[in-house]
Design an enzyme around this catalytic site. Structure first.
Site, PDB file in Angstrom:
ATOM      1  CG  ASN A  10      -1.737   1.226   1.383  1.00  0.00           C
ATOM      2  OD1 ASN A  10      -1.778   2.051   0.470  1.00  0.00           O
ATOM      3  ND2 ASN A  10      -2.404   1.379   2.510  1.00  0.00           N
ATOM      4  CD1 TRP A  11       3.355   0.803  -2.771  1.00  0.00           C
ATOM      5  CD2 TRP A  11       3.522   1.875  -4.726  1.00  0.00           C
ATOM      6  NE1 TRP A  11       3.993  -0.035  -3.655  1.00  0.00           N
ATOM      7  CE2 TRP A  11       4.109   0.595  -4.864  1.00  0.00           C
ATOM      8  CE3 TRP A  11       3.515   2.729  -5.834  1.00  0.00           C
ATOM      9  CZ2 TRP A  11       4.692   0.152  -6.060  1.00  0.00           C
ATOM     10  CZ3 TRP A  11       4.090   2.291  -7.031  1.00  0.00           C
ATOM     11  CH2 TRP A  11       4.669   1.013  -7.131  1.00  0.00           C
ATOM     12  CE  LYS A  12      -0.186   3.232   4.742  1.00  0.00           C
ATOM     13  NZ  LYS A  12      -0.079   3.323   6.189  1.00  0.00           N
ATOM     14  CG  HIS A  96      -5.767   1.954   5.262  1.00  0.00           C
ATOM     15  ND1 HIS A  96      -5.327   2.883   6.171  1.00  0.00           N
ATOM     16  CD2 HIS A  96      -4.762   1.079   5.091  1.00  0.00           C
ATOM     17  CE1 HIS A  96      -4.088   2.568   6.533  1.00  0.00           C
ATOM     18  NE2 HIS A  96      -3.721   1.478   5.893  1.00  0.00           N
ATOM     19  CD  GLU A  98      -2.932   5.519   6.706  1.00  0.00           C
ATOM     20  OE1 GLU A  98      -2.922   5.537   5.466  1.00  0.00           O
ATOM     21  OE2 GLU A  98      -2.019   4.980   7.377  1.00  0.00           O
ATOM     22  CD  GLU A 168      -3.311  -2.271   7.388  1.00  0.00           C
ATOM     23  OE1 GLU A 168      -2.307  -2.583   6.744  1.00  0.00           O
ATOM     24  OE2 GLU A 168      -3.844  -1.154   7.292  1.00  0.00           O
ATOM     25  N   GLY A 174       2.715   2.535  10.777  1.00  0.00           N
ATOM     26  CA  GLY A 174       3.662   3.624  10.602  1.00  0.00           C
ATOM     27  C   GLY A 174       4.359   4.045  11.879  1.00  0.00           C
ATOM     28  CB  SER A 214       5.494  -1.520  12.054  1.00  0.00           C
ATOM     29  OG  SER A 214       5.090  -0.180  12.289  1.00  0.00           O
ATOM     30  N   GLY A 235       3.029  -0.982   4.268  1.00  0.00           N
ATOM     31  CA  GLY A 235       3.097   0.447   3.960  1.00  0.00           C
ATOM     32  C   GLY A 235       4.536   0.849   3.677  1.00  0.00           C
ATOM     33  N   GLY A 236       5.191   1.387   4.687  1.00  0.00           N
ATOM     34  CA  GLY A 236       6.546   1.939   4.538  1.00  0.00           C
ATOM     35  C   GLY A 236       7.521   1.040   3.794  1.00  0.00           C
TER      36      GLY A 236
END
Ligand code: 13P
Length: 255
Positions: A10-12, A96, A98, A168, A174, A214, A235-236
């Protein structure tokens, strides 16, 4: 029941279209032909078309990060499942945390999207998870149960095999704080039990439940070795080819 592991990036809101194409080119060069693990990349909308072109002929699938439940119409700023399908997207992240937190998405709205995605033959990656306050208040399983039951309301047994669920924990996203394997496995097993109740043993045994929060090459092997952790929503660590490729390797080793 053996399920093929799934690693999704997930590149957000990261990577412009040129950067996205460059990253996916690196992924295709190394992992474009591997079939041990199902791999999905979810770039921002603006990069979907360019990334789709790079993925042609590769064993890496394309996902979006969100969609609107309606097919078309006066919904300024929104994108439909049909538009995503036209770009050869196969997956879409829905619900998600977010989106729930910053954009006020409710379980009812997420449910509409889930049904619309399935109808359009897009595979939803439905995200669920508790906040730190909810975990500390012993509400984790209750929160997850509500999100799963409300998010999947009206999904048929036949459609359910297409689902992917991502657990999640919000406090792990993150933050560098990863859930312990025991914490994650407990919730994954609980989700599997809910899926059995909703769709029966055989269908529930086919649904992949990903962990997200993470996840990185150093902690992935232990998480991926758990019986109900079928992959990761990353993510990251999906923003650099090296770490994402290491996660694919870890998933292949855990299969
Ligand atoms: P991080 O891997 O950066 O914690 O993000 C997880 C996530 O939100 C994936 O959807």
């Amino acid at each position: 029941m053996s399920r093929k592991k799934l690693i999704a990036g997930n590149w957000k809101m990261n990577k412009n279209s040129a950067e996205a194409v460059a990253l996916v080119a690196e992924l295709v060069a190394v992992a474009g032909k591997q079939t041990d693990v199902e791999v999905v990349v979810c770039p921002p909308f603006t990069a979907l078309e360019g990334v789709a072109a790079k993925l042609e002929g590769a064993e890496i699938r394309l996902g979006a990060q969100n969609m609107h439940p309606e097919k078309s119409g006066a919904y300024t700023g929104e994108i439909s499942a049909e538009m995503l399908r036209a770009l050869h997207a196969t997956h879409v992240i829905l619900g998600h945390s977010e989106r729930r937190t910053y954009f006020g998405e409710t379980d009812a709205f997420i449910n509409k999207k889930t049904l619309a995605a399935l109808k359009a033959e897009l595979r939803p990656i439905l995200c669920v998870g508790e906040t730190l306050a909810e975990r500390e208040g012993n509400q984790t399983l209750k929160v997850v149960q509500t999100q799963i039951e409300a998010g999947l309301d009206g999904v048929t047994k036949e459609q359910a095999a297409q689902l992917v669920i991502a657990y999640e924990p919000v406090w792990a996203i993150g933050t560098g704080k990863v859930a312990t394997t025991a914490q994650a496995q407990e919730v994954h097993a609980f989700i599997r039990g809910l899926l059995v109740r909703l769709f029966g043993e055989s269908v529930a045994g086919k649904i992949r439940i990903l962990y997200g929060g993470s996840m990185k090459p150093s902690n992935a092997p232990e998480l991926l070795a758990q019986p109900d952790i079928d992959g990761g929503l990353i993510g990251g660590a999906s923003l650099e080819a090296r770490s994402f490729l290491e996660l694919i390797t870890a998933a292949a080793a855990a299969k």
